[in-house]
Design an enzyme around this catalytic site. Structure first.
Site, PDB file in Angstrom:
ATOM      1  N   SER A  56      13.101  -5.611 -14.928  1.00  0.00           N
ATOM      2  CA  SER A  56      13.646  -4.104 -14.912  1.00  0.00           C
ATOM      3  C   SER A  56      13.187  -3.322 -13.870  1.00  0.00           C
ATOM      4  O   SER A  56      13.736  -2.472 -13.226  1.00  0.00           O
ATOM      5  CB  SER A  56      13.377  -3.357 -16.287  1.00  0.00           C
ATOM      6  OG  SER A  56      11.996  -3.470 -16.552  1.00  0.00           O
ATOM      7  N   HIS A  66       1.187  -2.535 -12.128  1.00  0.00           N
ATOM      8  CA  HIS A  66       0.338  -2.821 -13.324  1.00  0.00           C
ATOM      9  C   HIS A  66       0.633  -1.851 -14.365  1.00  0.00           C
ATOM     10  O   HIS A  66       0.358  -0.649 -14.082  1.00  0.00           O
ATOM     11  CB  HIS A  66      -1.074  -3.011 -12.920  1.00  0.00           C
ATOM     12  CG  HIS A  66      -1.794  -3.360 -14.197  1.00  0.00           C
ATOM     13  ND1 HIS A  66      -2.014  -4.635 -14.653  1.00  0.00           N
ATOM     14  CD2 HIS A  66      -2.781  -2.538 -14.964  1.00  0.00           C
ATOM     15  CE1 HIS A  66      -2.938  -4.713 -15.498  1.00  0.00           C
ATOM     16  NE2 HIS A  66      -3.296  -3.383 -15.889  1.00  0.00           N
ATOM     17  N   ASN A  78       1.554  -4.525  -6.165  1.00  0.00           N
ATOM     18  CA  ASN A  78       1.682  -5.094  -7.684  1.00  0.00           C
ATOM     19  C   ASN A  78       2.003  -3.785  -8.373  1.00  0.00           C
ATOM     20  O   ASN A  78       1.142  -2.854  -7.920  1.00  0.00           O
ATOM     21  CB  ASN A  78       0.397  -5.833  -8.033  1.00  0.00           C
ATOM     22  CG  ASN A  78       0.888  -6.234  -9.405  1.00  0.00           C
ATOM     23  OD1 ASN A  78       1.784  -6.927  -9.900  1.00  0.00           O
ATOM     24  ND2 ASN A  78      -0.313  -6.000 -10.188  1.00  0.00           N
ATOM     25  N   LEU A 120      -0.716 -16.379 -10.123  1.00  0.00           N
ATOM     26  CA  LEU A 120      -1.611 -15.975  -9.115  1.00  0.00           C
ATOM     27  C   LEU A 120      -0.857 -16.352  -7.815  1.00  0.00           C
ATOM     28  O   LEU A 120      -0.354 -17.161  -7.566  1.00  0.00           O
ATOM     29  CB  LEU A 120      -2.971 -16.881  -9.294  1.00  0.00           C
ATOM     30  CG  LEU A 120      -4.122 -16.474  -8.394  1.00  0.00           C
ATOM     31  CD1 LEU A 120      -4.287 -14.976  -9.164  1.00  0.00           C
ATOM     32  CD2 LEU A 120      -5.100 -17.212  -8.875  1.00  0.00           C
TER      33      LEU A 120
END
Ligand code: GRF
Length: 201
Positions: free
Chosen positions: A14, A103, A101, A86
């Site tokens: 999404s 989070h 990234n 990772l």
């Protein structure tokens, strides 16, 4: 010059969808490649539907393979959007300061190894925190430790379930991540967001 973006995702995608919607033809960044460690990731299907290269990583720990794919598509920026593996260290080294990234919590709290998906929201609820949110940060070799580029906050409401909190956080992820990628495209590299988080539309 348009920034060429690769998105790595392990699941439904999404956040990828939010990026694809936000990055129209006149934007300074464009998604050129979607990578996944899972052949059944919804993210791959979303890419294929739009004619974007969608590739499965046969071995997500194989740095040579990663780098070959990124080079083949002349990728400038890698976005981890719900990517649960990772990223191999040589890829991080080669793309230093060019991997971001998203989070689903307010780092540096509720990050690190094993802190993904519902575990994050469960930990936030257990802690009694009154707010949570989303963080977009640069990726370093250690999980969730790179410089923070942007955060958006949401309240934790009394009686919240992990699912309810996750949905509230996801909504701001969908605004925060495209804003960071657009800013990166404009600047030619990932930069901290300057406008107040509340004004991100
Ligand atoms: C998001 O909450 C992201 O922050 C987390 O995993 C979820 C991925 O959702 N790491 P989606 O695949 O982008 O829908």
């Amino acid at each position: 010059m348009t920034m060429r973006v690769a998105v790595a995702a392990s699941g439904r995608g999404s956040n990828l969808e939010a990026l694809l919607r936000a990055l129209g033809p006149d934007e300074p960044a464009r998604v050129e490649l979607v990578l996944s460690n899972r052949a059944d990731a919804g993210a791959l299907e979303r890419a294929r539907l739009r004619g974007i290269a969608a590739e499965v990583l046969p071995d997500a720990a194989d740095a040579v393979d990663w780098l070959a794919r990124l080079e083949r598509h002349r990728i400038d920026l890698v976005v981890l959007a719900g990517y649960l593996k990772l990223v191999p260290a040589p890829v991080i080294a080669r793309f230093r300061n060019r991997i971001v990234n998203v989070h689903p919590a307010l780092l540096p709290s509720f990050g690190g190894l094993g802190m993904y998906g519902h575990r994050v929201h469960e930990a936030v609820l257990r802690s009694g925190a009154r707010e949570s949110g989303a963080t977009v940060h640069l990726v370093e070799e250690v999980y969730d430790c790179g410089a923070i580029l942007a955060q958006a906050r949401v309240p934790v409401l009394p009686g919240d379930t992990p699912e309810q909190l996750a949905a509230r956080v996801l909504e701001v992820e969908h605004r925060l991540l495209p804003a960071v990628v657009r800013a990166a495209g404009g600047a030619g590299r990932p930069v901290p967001l300057t406008e107040p988080v509340g004004s991100i539309a």
